[in-house]
Write an enzyme that holds these catalytic residues in place. Structure first.
Site, PDB file in Angstrom:
ATOM      1  N   GLY A  44      41.930  44.069  34.615  1.00  0.00           N
ATOM      2  CA  GLY A  44      41.733  42.650  34.330  1.00  0.00           C
ATOM      3  C   GLY A  44      41.681  41.862  35.615  1.00  0.00           C
ATOM      4  O   GLY A  44      42.139  42.332  36.669  1.00  0.00           O
ATOM      5  N   GLN A  49      42.176  34.741  41.266  1.00  0.00           N
ATOM      6  CA  GLN A  49      42.346  35.905  42.137  1.00  0.00           C
ATOM      7  C   GLN A  49      41.173  36.114  43.085  1.00  0.00           C
ATOM      8  O   GLN A  49      41.272  36.896  44.032  1.00  0.00           O
ATOM      9  CB  GLN A  49      42.552  37.179  41.300  1.00  0.00           C
ATOM     10  N   CYS A  87      49.483  44.405  39.765  1.00  0.00           N
ATOM     11  CA  CYS A  87      48.572  43.272  39.894  1.00  0.00           C
ATOM     12  C   CYS A  87      47.747  43.462  41.167  1.00  0.00           C
ATOM     13  O   CYS A  87      48.292  43.815  42.202  1.00  0.00           O
ATOM     14  CB  CYS A  87      49.370  41.977  39.971  1.00  0.00           C
ATOM     15  N   LEU A  88      46.447  43.237  41.048  1.00  0.00           N
ATOM     16  CA  LEU A  88      45.572  43.424  42.219  1.00  0.00           C
ATOM     17  C   LEU A  88      45.951  42.486  43.364  1.00  0.00           C
ATOM     18  O   LEU A  88      45.647  42.769  44.518  1.00  0.00           O
ATOM     19  CB  LEU A  88      44.110  43.201  41.822  1.00  0.00           C
ATOM     20  N   HIS A 129      48.676  38.887  30.850  1.00  0.00           N
ATOM     21  CA  HIS A 129      48.844  38.929  32.307  1.00  0.00           C
ATOM     22  C   HIS A 129      47.826  37.997  32.976  1.00  0.00           C
ATOM     23  O   HIS A 129      48.173  37.218  33.869  1.00  0.00           O
ATOM     24  CB  HIS A 129      48.668  40.381  32.772  1.00  0.00           C
ATOM     25  N   GLU A 130      46.566  38.064  32.513  1.00  0.00           N
ATOM     26  CA  GLU A 130      45.516  37.235  33.136  1.00  0.00           C
ATOM     27  C   GLU A 130      45.713  35.748  32.808  1.00  0.00           C
ATOM     28  O   GLU A 130      45.463  34.891  33.652  1.00  0.00           O
ATOM     29  CB  GLU A 130      44.121  37.705  32.709  1.00  0.00           C
ATOM     30  N   HIS A 133      48.023  34.242  35.145  1.00  0.00           N
ATOM     31  CA  HIS A 133      47.381  33.875  36.418  1.00  0.00           C
ATOM     32  C   HIS A 133      46.814  32.453  36.353  1.00  0.00           C
ATOM     33  O   HIS A 133      46.829  31.727  37.344  1.00  0.00           O
ATOM     34  CB  HIS A 133      46.247  34.842  36.753  1.00  0.00           C
TER      35      HIS A 133
END
Ligand code: NI
Length: 160
Positions: A44, A49, A87-88, A129-130, A133
């Protein structure tokens, strides 16, 4: 070049703005984000991000990509599960996060149509999760007090 913003980038802490109008620019953003997500081998990605503070997310937990613009959670299961997440934007950091096991979400698809979907398992988790963000929330904010202490030194490294 990897365009992903890494903690403690300021944009990761902003509240993302809703998209006012679906345009070809937004569709391009969705395509670009999907590409970046695959390249980074993530499941995701949220627009902040890649430095774009607007409410756009893409998710693919292995059953095909989908995107949501201005996503909102309209219903949450009362049953919560705790799963370790990465997480990226926080390479090599993993945190156990408790989240509702199932949710119902509403948002706009890439054509600007309102869609509603019921999600469970990995896709429910990835979408939550997204959406975090988009509110400037990161997995480290979900860490327990003990975990936060353990993470402290590793997070300090990101600021150097
Ligand atoms: Ni993330």
């Amino acid at each position: 070049m990897n365009p992903i913003e890494i903690y403690p980038a300021r944009v990761l802490r902003l509240k993302a703005a809703p998209v006012e109008r679906m345009t070809s620019e937004i569709r391009h953003l969705v395509d670009h984000m999907t590409e970046v997500m695959y390249e980074a081998e993530g499941v995701g990605l949220a627009a902040p991000q890649i430095g774009d503070s607007r409410q756009v997310i893409v998710v693919d937990v292995g059953d095909g990509p989908f995107s949501l613009v201005n996503p909102e959670i309209v219903e949450s299961d009362s049953e919560e599960v705790s799963v370790e997440e990465g997480c990226l934007s926080l390479p090599d950091i993993h945190v156990h996060v408790r989240r509702p096991a199932a949710i119902r979400i509403r948002g706009l698809d890439a054509d600007g149509k309102t869609v509603e979907r019921s999600l469970e398992g990995m896709s429910a988790r990835a979408v939550q999760h997204e959406i975090d963000h988009l509110r400037g929330v990161l997995i480290i904010d979900h860490a327990s007090a003990i975990q936060k202490t353990l993470l402290k030194n590793r997070l300090k490294r990101f600021r150097e």
